[in-house]
Write an enzyme that holds these catalytic residues in place. Structure first.
Site, PDB file in Angstrom:
ATOM      1  N   ASP A 165       6.389  21.852   2.720  1.00  0.00           N
ATOM      2  CA  ASP A 165       7.726  21.663   3.265  1.00  0.00           C
ATOM      3  C   ASP A 165       7.811  22.696   4.399  1.00  0.00           C
ATOM      4  OD1 ASP A 165      10.848  20.858   2.055  1.00  0.00           O
ATOM      5  OD2 ASP A 165      10.639  22.348   3.632  1.00  0.00           O
ATOM      6  N   THR A 225       9.114  15.645   5.235  1.00  0.00           N
ATOM      7  CA  THR A 225       9.702  14.451   4.620  1.00  0.00           C
ATOM      8  C   THR A 225       8.927  13.184   4.915  1.00  0.00           C
ATOM      9  OG1 THR A 225      11.899  15.414   4.750  1.00  0.00           O
ATOM     10  CG2 THR A 225      11.814  13.038   4.571  1.00  0.00           C
ATOM     11  N   THR A 277      15.974  22.332  19.493  1.00  0.00           N
ATOM     12  CA  THR A 277      16.665  22.946  18.361  1.00  0.00           C
ATOM     13  C   THR A 277      17.021  21.815  17.405  1.00  0.00           C
ATOM     14  OG1 THR A 277      17.622  24.679  19.726  1.00  0.00           O
ATOM     15  CG2 THR A 277      18.818  24.165  17.725  1.00  0.00           C
ATOM     16  N   THR A 291      21.600  34.024  23.710  1.00  0.00           N
ATOM     17  CA  THR A 291      23.010  33.719  23.416  1.00  0.00           C
ATOM     18  C   THR A 291      23.162  32.811  22.191  1.00  0.00           C
ATOM     19  OG1 THR A 291      25.026  32.638  24.215  1.00  0.00           O
ATOM     20  CG2 THR A 291      22.959  31.868  25.175  1.00  0.00           C
TER      21      THR A 291
HETATM   22  N1  ASP Z   1      12.547  19.943   4.331  1.00  0.00           N
HETATM   23  C1  ASP Z   1      11.787  19.047   5.174  1.00  0.00           C
HETATM   24  C2  ASP Z   1      10.812  19.876   5.985  1.00  0.00           C
HETATM   25  O1  ASP Z   1      11.206  20.436   6.971  1.00  0.00           O
HETATM   26  C3  ASP Z   1      12.681  18.270   6.053  1.00  0.00           C
HETATM   27  C4  ASP Z   1      11.942  17.340   6.998  1.00  0.00           C
HETATM   28  O2  ASP Z   1      10.788  17.047   6.817  1.00  0.00           O
HETATM   29  O3  ASP Z   1      12.551  16.853   7.937  1.00  0.00           O
HETATM   30  O4  ASP Z   1       9.660  19.964   5.622  1.00  0.00           O
END
Ligand code: ASP
Length: 350
Positions: free
Chosen positions: A61, A17, A169, A279
């Site tokens: 992406d 993004t 995470t 877990t």
């Molecule tokens: N869908 C995007 C990606 O992981 C979300 C992001 O960039 O935060 O490439």
């Protein structure tokens, strides 16, 4: 020309993004030419480091990331390792925790910062979180104490916090504070100044950087849920060429103690499939043998992953299965701390 004492930072853009624009036809976000990122962030010119940028030819992406892209990033770091003091990897947040974990296992004896960051809003959007993330990640990548990098490990920087990469995470799809490190403290907090948690950061390594590129992708994740059927579990373990499975269990590492389930696990172990118990809880660790429902797992030969994240467990398995073939050696490597991904007093030197 960089001043001689100025840190040199290489920014590697993989996609995500942070460098996306809105497609006028479809209205959805798509990656754009990385060169635009410096136009979008003129503040970069004021950063007191020497900055250079490299971009994937086709930014992705991060939902499309595979070991191929991890190897590309590792190769770029290796080729430029002697020239730069630190590296910033711009990456989509969706799978950033997997990529940061994978790179932490690939870059053995890493002695320079590799800081992953990205953003929830594209950098061209007025309320973007990308500018702060990028600028502070660069500052951290170049930060030194007594001439040595302060954070010589693979990290994730997001929304004022620096985390150990293989402890993170993604937990929020909407808030700027998208990451959490549930079982390990943050490595730094960025307020008016950047406060480093020095005694939680990995120490310096003297050996030369070594890159592990052999990923074994014959691995899978089995998430347990109440009502899981024998048919499903049997099909799952009959996946062709399966060599390693991360089982996401309940609580402190508990699974159903029904005989059919234990028989399926035993059948898998007899086929030399390595079973690694993580877990489903966000905090706390696997303690096989604490309850009757996990004691059998211990007897069968399932390896307890203690407090490892799913992201670290599955990527570590790919790396370890790519490197070793003997089940006992594989199991010993899985529970050994390579770079702080698992609660352990023994940190591997290999
Ligand atoms: N869908 C995007 C990606 O992981 C979300 C992001 O960039 O935060 O490439």
């Amino acid at each position: 020309m960089p001043k001689t004492n100025q840190s040199k930072i290489l920014i590697i853009y993989t996609g995500g993004t942070i460098g996306m624009i809105t497609d006028v036809e479809t209205g959805s976000l798509k990656p754009f030419d990385f060169n635009q990122i410096t136009e979008e962030v003129p503040e970069l010119k004021k950063v007191p480091y020497h900055l250079e940028t490299l971009s994937f030819d086709e930014p992705i992406d991060s939902s499309n990331v595979t070991p191929v892209e991890w190897i590309k990033v590792a190769n770029l770091i290796e080729e430029n390792y002697k020239i730069y003091d630190g590296f910033v990897v711009l990456h989509g947040s969706d799978t950033m925790a997997y990529s940061a974990s994978a790179l932490s296992f690939m870059l053995r004896h890493l002695n320079k910062p590799v800081i992953f960051t990205g953003s929830q809003l594209p950098i061209g959007v007025i309320r973007t979180d990308g500018k702060e993330n990028l600028i502070t990640a660069i500052e951290i990548a170049g930060a030194k104490l007594s001439g040595k990098p302060i954070v010589p490990e693979v990290c994730v920087y997001f929304e004022y916090k620096l985390y150990r990469g293989n402890r993170t995470t993604k937990l929020n799809a909407e808030h700027f504070e998208a990451f959490e490190s549930f079982d390990y403290p943050i490595l730094a907090n960025a307020g008016i100044k950047i406060d480093y948690n020095l005694n939680k950061i990995l120490g310096h390594r003297d050996q030369p950087l070594q890159i592990y590129r052999n990923f074994n992708t014959n691995v899978a994740v089995l998430t347990l849920f109440p009502g899981v059927t024998q048919e499903f579990v049997r099909h799952f373990f009959n996946t062709p060429n399966l060599q390693g499975v991360v089982i996401q269990t309940f609580g402190s590492g508990n699974a159903l103690s029904k005989q059919w389930f234990l028989d399926e696990l035993l059948r898998a172990v007899r086929k030399n499939i390595i079973l690694f118990n993580v877990t489903q809880c966000k905090r706390g660790e696997v303690n096989q043998g604490r309850y009757e429902t996990s004691e059998a797992l211990d007897r069968i030969g399932v390896v307890g992953a203690k407090d490892m994240t799913l992201e670290a467990a599955i990527t570590k398995m790919m790396v370890v299965l790519g490197e070793l073939t003997e089940p006992e050696e594989i199991k010993a490597a899985l529970v050994r701390s390579f770079c702080g991904e698992i609660k352990s007093t023994i940190v591997s030197n290999s």
